[in-house]
Design a protein around this motif. Structure first.
Motif, short mmCIF file in Angstrom:
data_model
loop_
_atom_site.label_atom_id
_atom_site.label_comp_id
_atom_site.label_asym_id
_atom_site.label_seq_id
_atom_site.Cartn_x
_atom_site.Cartn_y
_atom_site.Cartn_z
N ALA A 161 0.96 -1.10 0.12
CA ALA A 161 -0.05 -0.15 -0.08
C ALA A 161 0.85 1.13 -0.07
O ALA A 161 1.99 1.39 0.84
CB ALA A 161 -0.67 -0.03 1.20
N GLU A 241 -6.36 -1.36 -3.21
CA GLU A 241 -7.32 -1.28 -2.40
C GLU A 241 -6.75 -0.84 -0.87
O GLU A 241 -7.52 -0.07 -0.25
CB GLU A 241 -8.12 -2.78 -2.35
CG GLU A 241 -8.98 -3.07 -3.49
CD GLU A 241 -9.48 -4.43 -3.02
OE1 GLU A 241 -9.57 -5.03 -2.06
OE2 GLU A 241 -10.34 -4.88 -4.21
N LEU A 242 -5.48 -1.42 -0.78
CA LEU A 242 -5.12 -1.13 0.77
C LEU A 242 -4.67 0.48 0.71
O LEU A 242 -4.78 1.16 1.89
CB LEU A 242 -3.77 -1.66 0.94
CG LEU A 242 -4.14 -3.47 1.35
CD1 LEU A 242 -2.83 -4.14 1.34
CD2 LEU A 242 -4.93 -3.21 2.76
N GLN A 245 -7.55 2.26 1.48
CA GLN A 245 -8.23 2.27 2.80
C GLN A 245 -7.35 3.27 3.70
O GLN A 245 -7.78 3.77 4.59
CB GLN A 245 -7.95 0.89 3.46
CG GLN A 245 -9.01 -0.08 2.67
CD GLN A 245 -8.69 -1.55 3.11
OE1 GLN A 245 -8.08 -1.91 4.14
NE2 GLN A 245 -9.54 -2.46 2.43
N LYS A 246 -5.90 3.39 3.09
CA LYS A 246 -4.97 4.28 3.95
C LYS A 246 -5.55 5.84 3.72
O LYS A 246 -5.34 6.78 4.64
CB LYS A 246 -3.66 4.10 3.64
CG LYS A 246 -3.04 2.60 4.28
CD LYS A 246 -1.61 2.99 4.17
CE LYS A 246 -0.99 1.66 5.25
NZ LYS A 246 0.61 1.96 5.31
N ILE A 249 -11.06 5.45 2.37
CA ILE A 249 -12.02 4.82 1.67
C ILE A 249 -12.20 3.26 1.80
O ILE A 249 -11.18 2.60 2.08
CB ILE A 249 -11.91 5.04 0.17
CG1 ILE A 249 -12.24 6.37 -0.41
CG2 ILE A 249 -12.89 3.98 -0.58
CD1 ILE A 249 -13.56 6.90 -0.12
N GLU A 250 -13.30 2.97 2.30
CA GLU A 250 -13.63 1.37 2.55
C GLU A 250 -14.95 1.04 2.02
O GLU A 250 -15.93 1.84 1.65
CB GLU A 250 -13.48 1.17 4.10
CG GLU A 250 -14.44 2.08 4.76
CD GLU A 250 -14.16 1.78 6.31
OE1 GLU A 250 -14.01 0.55 6.71
OE2 GLU A 250 -14.21 2.58 7.41
N LYS A 251 -15.31 -0.22 1.99
CA LYS A 251 -16.04 -0.47 1.55
C LYS A 251 -17.53 -0.50 2.48
O LYS A 251 -17.30 -1.31 3.48
CB LYS A 251 -16.33 -2.25 0.85
CG LYS A 251 -15.34 -2.40 -0.43
CD LYS A 251 -15.21 -3.77 -1.06
CE LYS A 251 -14.43 -3.72 -2.26
NZ LYS A 251 -14.22 -5.20 -2.73
N SER A 309 -11.57 -1.35 -6.88
CA SER A 309 -11.42 0.28 -6.27
C SER A 309 -12.05 1.37 -6.86
O SER A 309 -12.64 2.29 -6.27
CB SER A 309 -9.83 0.22 -6.16
OG SER A 309 -9.17 -0.64 -5.42
N THR A 312 -15.95 1.02 -6.34
CA THR A 312 -16.14 1.43 -5.07
C THR A 312 -15.99 2.90 -4.90
O THR A 312 -17.33 3.44 -4.21
CB THR A 312 -15.14 0.71 -3.90
OG1 THR A 312 -15.14 -0.52 -4.00
CG2 THR A 312 -15.45 1.23 -2.48
#
Length: 629
Positions: A161, A241-242, A245-246, A249-251, A309, A312
């Motif tokens: 990430a 995706e990671l 998230q950092k 953003i997340e699902k 990603s 999302t």
């Protein structure tokens, strides 16, 4: 003749010793097979047969020339075969060590082994070398497994990430906000796209990229294209995706998405900006570098790396665009629309090709949905403003919270001028560019005035009703005059509404002060026969009536002072102007009344009971009006 025979004999002995040495080396090899040894035994038998065949040649001079030629060809063939065996021996050691320490040598060894197979496959008479072919094929099978595992290890090790600080450092060195800049963050971001320079992030160390390129080339050559594709896709999509998230953003479920975006619209636009302009640009670049010159569908690979990603991120926007229309969401919609419109060209470039068409169309559809939602919300806003029916009553006639809310709302619209012009497909310059925004603003302002008129009817005191309207309309006019609205609504609009403010001020004076002005107005009729001469002034007005007028004036003024000192006019200039307007009528009338009829009171008992205030004291008390105390 003897010399020729002796030379041949020496060559045969040397060849026999070479074959014997190679046999010993192969016997020590981990990949030694019985077939390979048998091939060398067969080779020895051929050498022995050659030796037997040349003995007659030594005694038969007639056949010596032909024998020499046959012998040379046989020896050359034997030497070539032995050379291939030597290649296999050396390549085996490299293959078994694996590619990690020396990829170049490993790939060269693979090519050499493929050359050995080609050598024996091109010479069908070498049937005794089938064992060698089996040995080489086994080594090539091992090489495929080892090179695939090396690719997996490298992709796993270097697909991590990206830290937010690294990504932020790739953005242009332009301030998102600056003092005195009323533009929204989204509009400033959009403008920065035009001339800004972005740095591509280092997602994989540059020294590793050539290794991945060479390995992927070998995998595709070996027919392992699907493995190469799967390993790359899984590693890079996970890293992407990671990274998101950092960034934050997340699902989430749709309900949580709506709440998240409403609270973090600036975060969403910033992350979308970084993702398209930095992260995905970086992913596209390394994908092109690793698979450069390789028969490999890079677009499909990139599409599957980025797909989850991107969808999302777009999903957050879709939830907002499809949510129930609400004027509270307008700026959220404009912020997101401005961002999506601003990155449209980058979306076209980054998501080029058929395999990326889904993401490209999803981004375009989101832009259209946001535009439609914003337009519909704007059209509904006029009705929403006019029908706002909060029961809040501002007891002192001060600014209503709804006034501040609407003006802040209008200010917000002007913060999004560029976005609104794009939304309504207007040019960025020229006198007509403000027409649509001006129409919208005027409708909102008129709806607001209609709403104020309704709220003013909640007051039982008509004078306070006019103070309320004057305060709130004056705030509106002052807001427009001091903001960008002035340029769009124009001076005529301001003058027209200043007159409305003044009309309410005049109405206040008429309603609040008419009765007290009437008290100070005495119609002289020429005398009163029922009063004694000492009770009548030279104007023929009786002392009794004057006493009643003074008493009435005092009561009315004290009542007005008690009430209107509790009322509020927050704007000092407006407050002073209204006090002055009252004083300019009240004080001359009061002075005139005292001048004309004061003697009747002064000559009587307790004059201060009736003439309680001097004009100066009245003026001082007027200074306490509208302070909300």
């Amino acid at each position: 003749m003897d010399q020729t025979g002796s030379g041949l004999h020496k060559r045969m002995e040397a060849l026999s010793l070479q074959a014997s040495a190679l046999r010993d080396a192969l016997q020590r090899s981990e990949e030694n097979t019985d077939s390979a040894v048998a091939a060398l035994d067969s080779f020895d038998r051929h050498v022995s047969a050659i030796e037997a065949s040349i003995r007659p040649a030594q005694v038969r001079a007639q056949a010596s020339t032909m024998a020499n030629e046959n012998i040379d060809r046989t020896i050359e063939t034997a030497e070539a075969i032995l050379a291939q065996f030597e290649i296999v021996r050396r390549a085996e050691a490299v293959i078994l060590r694996g590619p990690h320490e020396d990829l170049k040598s490993f790939l060269e060894a693979v090519d050499l082994l493929k050359g050995v197979i080609h050598f024996f496959s091109s010479n069908k008479n070498f049937k005794s070398c089938e064992g060698v072919l089996n040995q080489v094929n086994n080594l090539l099978t091992k090489s495929k497994l080892k090179i695939e595992e090396e690719f997996r290890q490298l992709m796993s090790t270097y697909s991590k990430a990206s830290e937010p600080a690294l990504l932020l450092d790739c953005l242009p060195k332009l301030p998102l906000t600056s003092e005195g800049n009323s533009e929204s963050v989204g509009e400033q971001l959009s403008k920065s796209f035009e001339s800004a320079t972005y740095r591509t992030p280092i997602l994989i160390p540059p020294r590793i990229l050539p290794l991945l390129h060479d390995i992927s080339h070998q995998l595709v050559q070996d027919g392992n294209q699907q493995s190469c594709y799967r390993i790359y896709r899984d590693a890079r999509s996970s890293a992407l995706e990671l990274s998101l998230q950092k960034l934050g953003i997340e699902k989430l479920t749709e309900d949580k998405m709506q709440h998240w975006v409403s609270s973090n619209v600036g975060t969403w636009t910033h992350i979308m900006h970084i993702t398209v302009k930095v992260l995905l640009a970086g992913e596209r670049k390394i994908c092109d570098q690793i698979f450069d010159g390789i028969t490999f569908n890079k677009d499909q690979c990139f599409a599957e790396v980025a797909g989850s990603s991107v969808m999302t991120l777009l999903g957050f926007g879709d939830v907002v665009a499809k949510s129930k229309r609400s004027h509270e969401n307008l700026f959220l919609l404009l912020e997101m629309y401005g961002l999506m419109h601003g990155i449209q060209s980058e979306v076209e470039v980054t998501f080029q090709g058929n395999f990326c068409s889904g993401m490209r169309e999803a981004a375009l559809n989101l832009t259209k949905s946001l535009a439609q939602a914003a337009q519909e919300t704007l059209l509904d806003l006029e009705v929403a403003v006019e029908k706002e029916n909060s029961k809040t009553i501002v007891q002192n006639g001060n600014l209503h919270p709804f006034t501040i809310e609407v003006m802040n709302y209008v200010k917000g619209l002007f913060d999004y001028q560029s976005t609104l012009k794009i939304l309504f497909q207007q040019p960025q310059s020229g006198s007509e560019t403000e027409s649509q925004l001006a129409i919208i603003t005027m409708k909102i302002m008129q709806a607001f005035q209609n709403n104020l008129n309704g709220k003013s009817k909640q007051y039982k005191d008509p004078a306070l009703s006019h103070i309320f309207l004057m305060n709130n309309l004056h705030y509106m006019v002052t807001f427009v005059r001091r903001s960008e609205s002035n340029d769009i609504l124009g001076g005529d609009w301001i003058q027209r509404h200043r007159k409305i403010v003044q009309q309410n001020a005049n109405q206040y004076k008429r309603v609040a002060w008419a009765k007290i002005f009437q008290t100070l107005s005495v119609q002289v009729t020429g005398g009163n026969s029922s009063s004694s001469p000492s009770d009548v002034s030279s104007t023929g007005v009786s002392r009794t009536m004057i006493k009643e007028r003074f008493k009435s004036f005092n009561m009315q003024f004290e009542d007005l002072h008690a009430k209107q000192s509790q009322w509020t006019i927050p704007d000092q200039e407006l407050r002073d102007e209204l006090r002055l307007a009252v004083a300019e009528v009240l004080l001359p009338a009061y002075r005139s009344f005292i001048s004309r009829f004061g003697n009747l009171i002064i000559r009587g008992r307790n004059p201060h009971k009736y003439i309680k205030y001097s004009p100066e004291e009245l003026d001082q008390m007027l200074g306490q009006f509208f302070l909300g105390q």
